[in-house]
Scaffold this motif. Structure first.
Motif, PDB file in Angstrom:
ATOM      1  N   ASP A 306       1.000  -1.333  -0.047  1.00  0.00           N
ATOM      2  CA  ASP A 306      -0.008  -0.104   0.012  1.00  0.00           C
ATOM      3  C   ASP A 306       0.850   1.280  -0.009  1.00  0.00           C
ATOM      4  O   ASP A 306       2.067   1.341   0.615  1.00  0.00           O
ATOM      5  CB  ASP A 306      -0.961  -0.046   1.213  1.00  0.00           C
ATOM      6  CG  ASP A 306      -2.039  -1.192   1.324  1.00  0.00           C
ATOM      7  OD1 ASP A 306      -2.136  -1.564   0.323  1.00  0.00           O
ATOM      8  OD2 ASP A 306      -2.203  -1.452   2.468  1.00  0.00           O
ATOM      9  N   SER A 325      -3.080   0.299  -3.746  1.00  0.00           N
ATOM     10  CA  SER A 325      -2.871  -1.002  -2.994  1.00  0.00           C
ATOM     11  C   SER A 325      -2.549  -2.196  -4.117  1.00  0.00           C
ATOM     12  O   SER A 325      -3.499  -2.292  -5.018  1.00  0.00           O
ATOM     13  CB  SER A 325      -4.216  -1.645  -2.286  1.00  0.00           C
ATOM     14  OG  SER A 325      -4.035  -2.730  -1.687  1.00  0.00           O
ATOM     15  N   ARG A 339      -6.596  -1.943  -5.675  1.00  0.00           N
ATOM     16  CA  ARG A 339      -7.324  -0.707  -5.347  1.00  0.00           C
ATOM     17  C   ARG A 339      -6.822   0.890  -5.719  1.00  0.00           C
ATOM     18  O   ARG A 339      -5.425   0.773  -5.560  1.00  0.00           O
ATOM     19  CB  ARG A 339      -7.602  -0.384  -3.864  1.00  0.00           C
ATOM     20  CG  ARG A 339      -8.335  -1.520  -3.372  1.00  0.00           C
ATOM     21  CD  ARG A 339      -8.569  -1.548  -1.731  1.00  0.00           C
ATOM     22  NE  ARG A 339      -9.888  -0.534  -1.718  1.00  0.00           N
ATOM     23  CZ  ARG A 339     -10.220  -0.250  -0.389  1.00  0.00           C
ATOM     24  NH1 ARG A 339      -9.717  -0.891   0.918  1.00  0.00           N
ATOM     25  NH2 ARG A 339     -11.349   0.610  -0.128  1.00  0.00           N
ATOM     26  N   LEU A 358      -4.644   1.439   6.081  1.00  0.00           N
ATOM     27  CA  LEU A 358      -5.774   0.550   5.871  1.00  0.00           C
ATOM     28  C   LEU A 358      -6.283   0.209   7.364  1.00  0.00           C
ATOM     29  O   LEU A 358      -5.433  -0.194   8.311  1.00  0.00           O
ATOM     30  CB  LEU A 358      -5.065  -0.994   5.581  1.00  0.00           C
ATOM     31  CG  LEU A 358      -6.350  -2.125   5.584  1.00  0.00           C
ATOM     32  CD1 LEU A 358      -7.485  -1.909   4.408  1.00  0.00           C
ATOM     33  CD2 LEU A 358      -5.677  -3.518   5.329  1.00  0.00           C
ATOM     34  N   GLU A 361      -8.612  -5.073   8.329  1.00  0.00           N
ATOM     35  CA  GLU A 361      -8.844  -5.827   7.152  1.00  0.00           C
ATOM     36  C   GLU A 361     -10.170  -6.552   7.258  1.00  0.00           C
ATOM     37  O   GLU A 361     -10.567  -7.280   6.377  1.00  0.00           O
ATOM     38  CB  GLU A 361      -7.765  -7.182   7.248  1.00  0.00           C
ATOM     39  CG  GLU A 361      -6.348  -6.613   6.948  1.00  0.00           C
ATOM     40  CD  GLU A 361      -5.203  -7.551   6.814  1.00  0.00           C
ATOM     41  OE1 GLU A 361      -5.791  -8.626   7.221  1.00  0.00           O
ATOM     42  OE2 GLU A 361      -4.116  -7.204   6.505  1.00  0.00           O
ATOM     43  N   THR A 363     -13.249  -4.583   7.580  1.00  0.00           N
ATOM     44  CA  THR A 363     -14.167  -3.492   6.738  1.00  0.00           C
ATOM     45  C   THR A 363     -13.418  -3.048   5.731  1.00  0.00           C
ATOM     46  O   THR A 363     -14.127  -2.817   4.688  1.00  0.00           O
ATOM     47  CB  THR A 363     -14.358  -2.446   7.635  1.00  0.00           C
ATOM     48  OG1 THR A 363     -13.195  -1.799   7.897  1.00  0.00           O
ATOM     49  CG2 THR A 363     -15.147  -3.016   9.254  1.00  0.00           C
ATOM     50  N   ASN A 364     -12.155  -3.371   5.399  1.00  0.00           N
ATOM     51  CA  ASN A 364     -11.512  -2.808   4.259  1.00  0.00           C
ATOM     52  C   ASN A 364     -11.564  -1.435   4.124  1.00  0.00           C
ATOM     53  O   ASN A 364     -11.353  -0.877   3.007  1.00  0.00           O
ATOM     54  CB  ASN A 364     -11.862  -3.354   2.913  1.00  0.00           C
ATOM     55  CG  ASN A 364     -11.097  -4.940   3.058  1.00  0.00           C
ATOM     56  OD1 ASN A 364     -10.035  -4.985   3.230  1.00  0.00           O
ATOM     57  ND2 ASN A 364     -11.675  -5.857   2.524  1.00  0.00           N
ATOM     58  N   HIS A 365     -11.918  -0.520   5.367  1.00  0.00           N
ATOM     59  CA  HIS A 365     -11.883   1.173   5.163  1.00  0.00           C
ATOM     60  C   HIS A 365     -10.385   1.512   5.056  1.00  0.00           C
ATOM     61  O   HIS A 365      -9.406   0.840   5.872  1.00  0.00           O
ATOM     62  CB  HIS A 365     -12.685   1.428   6.290  1.00  0.00           C
ATOM     63  CG  HIS A 365     -14.171   1.555   6.082  1.00  0.00           C
ATOM     64  ND1 HIS A 365     -14.855   2.477   6.367  1.00  0.00           N
ATOM     65  CD2 HIS A 365     -14.924   0.565   5.699  1.00  0.00           C
ATOM     66  CE1 HIS A 365     -16.209   2.321   6.261  1.00  0.00           C
ATOM     67  NE2 HIS A 365     -16.132   1.050   5.688  1.00  0.00           N
ATOM     68  N   ALA A 381     -15.059  -0.058   1.787  1.00  0.00           N
ATOM     69  CA  ALA A 381     -14.367  -1.235   1.047  1.00  0.00           C
ATOM     70  C   ALA A 381     -14.848  -1.027  -0.565  1.00  0.00           C
ATOM     71  O   ALA A 381     -13.979  -1.761  -1.385  1.00  0.00           O
ATOM     72  CB  ALA A 381     -15.243  -2.538   1.728  1.00  0.00           C
TER      73      ALA A 381
END
Length: 498
Positions: A306, A325, A339, A358, A361, A363-365, A381
């Motif tokens: 990232d 990402s 991403r 990040l 992992e 929620t991937n917000h 996400a």
């Protein structure tokens, strides 16, 4: 044009205290219970956000607003630290406890700094202070107590701290059109044992000149640079990440990450420029002038990388700044974009600084700070913006990085109270700098500073940083003010009514 570019570097890229912009238009908080005037955080929510507090260290506004700051994601101030220039203010984990860490020190106009890393527990008591000493040369020739640079202060899983440092070094710059005995900045990183301040690893870019040639730097050498006072910054290291058998570093002026083996050897280069380095990258993985390279999910076959893709520098607007990402295939030496984060309704060109976080992992917000642009954003996400917050006029205020972290703290100090008396009534103003766990205030009468015989008057819900309560029919000379969570008292103080 070159002189204009250099001027832009010293004022825009860094926004140091030596070049403070007069940010007269942005609103600031005025408090009665604390000598703070932090910037208002203007928050816009457009979706469901992850829990956490916003951590920033603004620079470029009035000196009293320069400090490590915590806000909730509704824009309420939670904590203001000492009035020091700060960077990398965030929550990390040291010896199995959550702590807050930040760099504080002196920012040089050349784009680096000299300072100390402070580690505070959940009472804001400093439990570790990390310094770096040694035979460093500074542009002004003055010695420093600690030479840790502002760019990195990253805690590892082995309770060490990864830091960067810059050292003025006389070097042969003829390969890039300079002189044989000019001056440049060597980029170094160190791994320091937090408990003892012992250096457990060090690395110098100039010691690996064959593997990272000066000719590959994107930073031009011009007439104003190359002296002791104005050394050329060919590398510009700005992040270090611990990985298996070594480290991943970011060299901004090479548009690249490098894998450094523990023996010091450069194992590979991942460049953001197509056709350069050891990896084939897809079209969306192009990046330049980057910051904050982080690695996760590492295996023998690959990893996820990232990074914050500035894509810009002063007087050069290449593309919108994005968060990337990337899936890094170590076997086939290919990079695929997972991403690419960009708010199309608010396109930003961040010329310097910034980070990609990040948050979870699950929620991937992702939380991104835009560095030289005074904004932070949270993406969900699906890459939709769910929060935008701004803390100063664009181009006038910066925060080197910004984070959103979950944090619980009960300060070692007592709450602050101011009583404004008016005949038989009073307004009681209350705050508790840094406290996260209380939700209401209770006010009692007290006959003296030592009194234990108290009578309940009223309770009020916590509202932002400073809460006000009106009290009538005063008959006692003192108030006891209690910060509570529900009915549980957390801290109290007795103050005179008048």
């Amino acid at each position: 044009m070159l002189r204009g570019f250099l001027a832009a570097i010293s004022t825009l890229t860094f926004l140091s205290l030596g070049a403070l912009a007069q940010d007269d238009h942005w609103p600031y908080m005025t408090l009665l219970t604390a000598p703070f005037t932090p910037p208002q955080l203007e928050v816009k929510k457009t979706g469901l956000t992850d829990p956490g507090y916003i951590f920033i260290g603004p620079r470029g506004n009035q000196p009293s607003g320069v400090a490590a700051l915590i806000y909730d994601d509704d824009g309420n101030l939670v904590y203001q630290g000492p009035p020091d220039v700060s960077a990398n203010f965030k929550v990390q984990r040291v010896f199995n406890q959550n702590v807050v860490t930040f760099w504080a020190g002196e920012m040089m106009f050349l784009g680096f700094g000299y300072g100390t890393v402070h580690i505070l527990d959940n009472t804001y008591t400093e439990i570790y202070t990390v310094v770096l000493t040694g035979n460093f040369i500074s542009p002004d020739g003055l010695p420093r107590d600690s030479y840790i640079d502002l760019h990195e202060s990253h805690v590892t899983k082995r309770n060490t701290l990864l830091v960067t440092a810059y050292n003025v070094t006389q070097f042969d710059l003829t390969p890039i059109g300079g002189g044989v005995d000019q001056y440049m900045l060597d980029s170094l990183f160190f791994e320091i044992d937090i408990a003892t301040n012992e250096i457990v690893y060090s690395w110098s870019a100039l010691e690996h000149i064959q593997e990272i040639p000066l000719e590959q730097s994107k930073q031009d050498l011009v007439d104003e640079y190359g002296t002791l006072e104005m050394p050329w910054d060919g590398y510009h290291i700005n992040s270090v990440e611990l990985v298996d058998e070594g480290y991943i570093i970011s060299l901004r002026h090479y548009w690249s990450s490098y894998y450094i083996h523990t023996n010091g050897t450069v194992m590979w280069r991942l460049s953001g420029e197509k056709g350069v380095g050891d990896f084939e990258i897809d079209d969306d993985a192009v990046f330049s002038w980057q910051h904050d390279i982080r690695v996760r999910n590492q295996t023998n076959d690959g990893m996820i990388m990232d990074l914050f893709n500035n894509a810009n520098r002063p007087l050069e607007t290449t593309a919108p700044t994005t968060g990337l990402s990337l899936a890094v295939d170590l076997v086939n030496r290919k990079v695929t974009t997972l991403r690419s984060l960009n708010d199309e309704d608010d396109v930003i060109h961040a010329i310097s600084q910034g980070n990609y976080q990040l948050m979870s992992e699950q929620t991937n917000h992702v939380f991104m700070s835009y560095g030289s642009t005074s904004k932070v954003k949270e993406f969900d996400a699906n890459n939709n913006v769910v929060l935008t917050a701004q803390f100063g006029d664009e181009g006038a205020v910066a925060s080197y990085r910004g984070y959103k972290c979950q944090w619980k703290a009960t300060p070692a100090w007592k709450p602050a109270v101011v009583v404004e008396r008016n005949l038989n009534s009073a307004t009681v103003l209350m705050s508790w700098n840094g406290a996260t766990e209380y939700d209401n205030w209770a006010i009692y009468t007290a006959s003296s500073l030592e009194s234990t015989d108290h009578t309940f008057i009223t309770s009020v819900k916590r509202t932002g940083f400073e809460t006000a309560a009106d009290v009538h029919n005063l008959r006692s000379p003192y108030f006891q003010v209690v910060a509570r969570k529900g009915n549980i008292p957390l801290s109290s103080i007795i103050v005179p009514v008048s």
